[in-house]
Write an enzyme that holds these catalytic residues in place. Sequence first.
Site, PDB file in Angstrom:
ATOM      1  N   SER A 118       0.834  -1.200   0.000  1.00 26.98           N
ATOM      2  CA  SER A 118       0.000   0.000   0.000  1.00 26.98           C
ATOM      3  C   SER A 118       0.876   1.261   0.000  1.00 26.98           C
ATOM      4  O   SER A 118       1.686   1.424  -0.910  1.00 26.98           O
ATOM      5  CB  SER A 118      -0.967  -0.064   1.184  1.00 26.98           C
ATOM      6  OG  SER A 118      -1.902   0.958   1.127  1.00 26.98           O
ATOM      7  N   ASP A 175     -10.276  -2.481  -5.487  1.00 24.42           N
ATOM      8  CA  ASP A 175      -9.322  -1.593  -4.818  1.00 24.42           C
ATOM      9  C   ASP A 175      -9.204  -0.339  -5.690  1.00 24.42           C
ATOM     10  O   ASP A 175      -8.939  -0.445  -6.894  1.00 24.42           O
ATOM     11  CB  ASP A 175      -7.969  -2.317  -4.718  1.00 24.42           C
ATOM     12  CG  ASP A 175      -6.895  -1.493  -4.005  1.00 24.42           C
ATOM     13  OD1 ASP A 175      -7.186  -0.356  -3.598  1.00 24.42           O
ATOM     14  OD2 ASP A 175      -5.767  -2.007  -3.865  1.00 24.42           O
ATOM     15  N   HIS A 229      -8.374  -4.188  -1.067  1.00 24.36           N
ATOM     16  CA  HIS A 229      -7.211  -3.505  -0.502  1.00 24.36           C
ATOM     17  C   HIS A 229      -6.896  -4.022   0.911  1.00 24.36           C
ATOM     18  O   HIS A 229      -7.779  -4.099   1.748  1.00 24.36           O
ATOM     19  CB  HIS A 229      -7.431  -1.993  -0.470  1.00 24.36           C
ATOM     20  CG  HIS A 229      -6.143  -1.250  -0.232  1.00 24.36           C
ATOM     21  ND1 HIS A 229      -5.199  -1.094  -1.209  1.00 24.36           N
ATOM     22  CD2 HIS A 229      -5.623  -0.702   0.888  1.00 24.36           C
ATOM     23  CE1 HIS A 229      -4.163  -0.455  -0.714  1.00 24.36           C
ATOM     24  NE2 HIS A 229      -4.392  -0.202   0.555  1.00 24.36           N
TER      25      HIS A 229
END
Length: 399
Positions: free
Chosen positions: A189, A343, A373
Amino acid sequence: MGRKTILFLIVGVLGAYYGYTPLPDNIEEPWKLMWVTTCLKTMTHLGHFAELLGIGHFIDIARFFMSIQEVPPTSDENVTVMETTFNNVPVRIYLPKRKSETLRRGLFYIHGGGWCMGSAGFFDIDFLSRRTAVILDAVVISTNYRLAPEYHFPSQFEDVYNALKWFLRQDVLDKYSIDPERIGISGESAGGNLAAAVTQQLIDDPDVKIKLKTQSLIYPALQSLDLDLPSYRENANFLGLTKSLGVRLWSGYFTKDRSLEKAMFFNQHVPVESSHLFKFVNWSSLLPEKFKKGHFYNSPTYGNSKLAKMYPGFLDVRAAPLLADDNRLHNLPLTYVITCQYDILRDDGIMYVTRLQNAGVKVTHNHIEDGFHGALVYRGFKIGYRIENQYMSWLSENL
Ligand SMILES: *[C@@H]1O[C@H](CO)[C@@H](O)[C@H](O)[C@H]1NC(C)=O
Ligand SMILES: *[C@@H]1O[C@H](CO)[C@@H](O)[C@H](O)[C@H]1NC(C)=O
């Protein structure tokens, strides 16, 4: 009533309260996901509420809830865990206990958390680092870095870069018996954003002789120029990372000033002077057909140049690795990219895959059709273990 029934009722009530978002059919263990994301949403809402009342910044509230995740550096039968600093940046080190005749691989890991949360010491991150060390018989360095809103770009980038440079010194590698030819970097991320950014920076750094063999980017954020990609449109309200949270985190990387967030939300933050950058993030040419289906490319709406003058970070390649030109990308190491279908950041990763391939870099793209995500570090979810297995086997073959 059994525990399941009670849980079902709680989830039902909270789900109804927050507005039920129907989940796609291919999501595994949907109730578990609803439950976790309801907790996340509650936390976010409490944060916004506290902010409204003037009690604190919403990140402080989120951090307060998350701090229970912090675990001390504890060694076990397989791994020695310790904390130290690399160039004044705090890191956690995982050394396998097994005897080794040869030098080990090294993996430099960067945690996620939207540049404002998270820690190498969070249970999920610590657990992953431990398993990585054991499964790959590798020395894992899990770095921390300064966080927003106290610190903005480029502090996060600089901390990670300074720690990485320290790690890549021959005397440091000798100390931990690491093979300088087998060092990789991974990030998840916001950590994937930092991993991609520092890997680019390293290519041109004459001070660093030892180079990386691999980079693994796990659903990374790679640009904030265009926040109206098909993945943002399709997943704007998807559980967990919504578009409004994503925009808040992106703008929060650069400033506390909410006017940037507002402009970003409407995708009107890039000034016309920077129009030449859009070709690097043009999804109309960089996404495969499958991901463009049903979407029309809108030419950018330019904003005034005041925001870009005050917060030039969002146009900086160190914050948006997709803005690097092909000559720079060409020299990147072997790359592994994980993207998830559900996502908002999906298309960042896919566009980077296309751009790296066009520049002649060897890339393995692992697109998770039922992924969302954060899936790798959601402990107790089958999908987390599935992604972890794929990621580990790529590393064990390529690092
Ligand atoms: C240590 O490694 C062994 C073999 O991989 C495993 O079975 C055991 O669960 C590990 N111990 C811990 C504490 O993780
Ligand atoms: C994006 O790509 C399309 C073709 O795929 C092109 O028509 C358009 O002009 C490009 N826009 C920008 C801003 O680069």
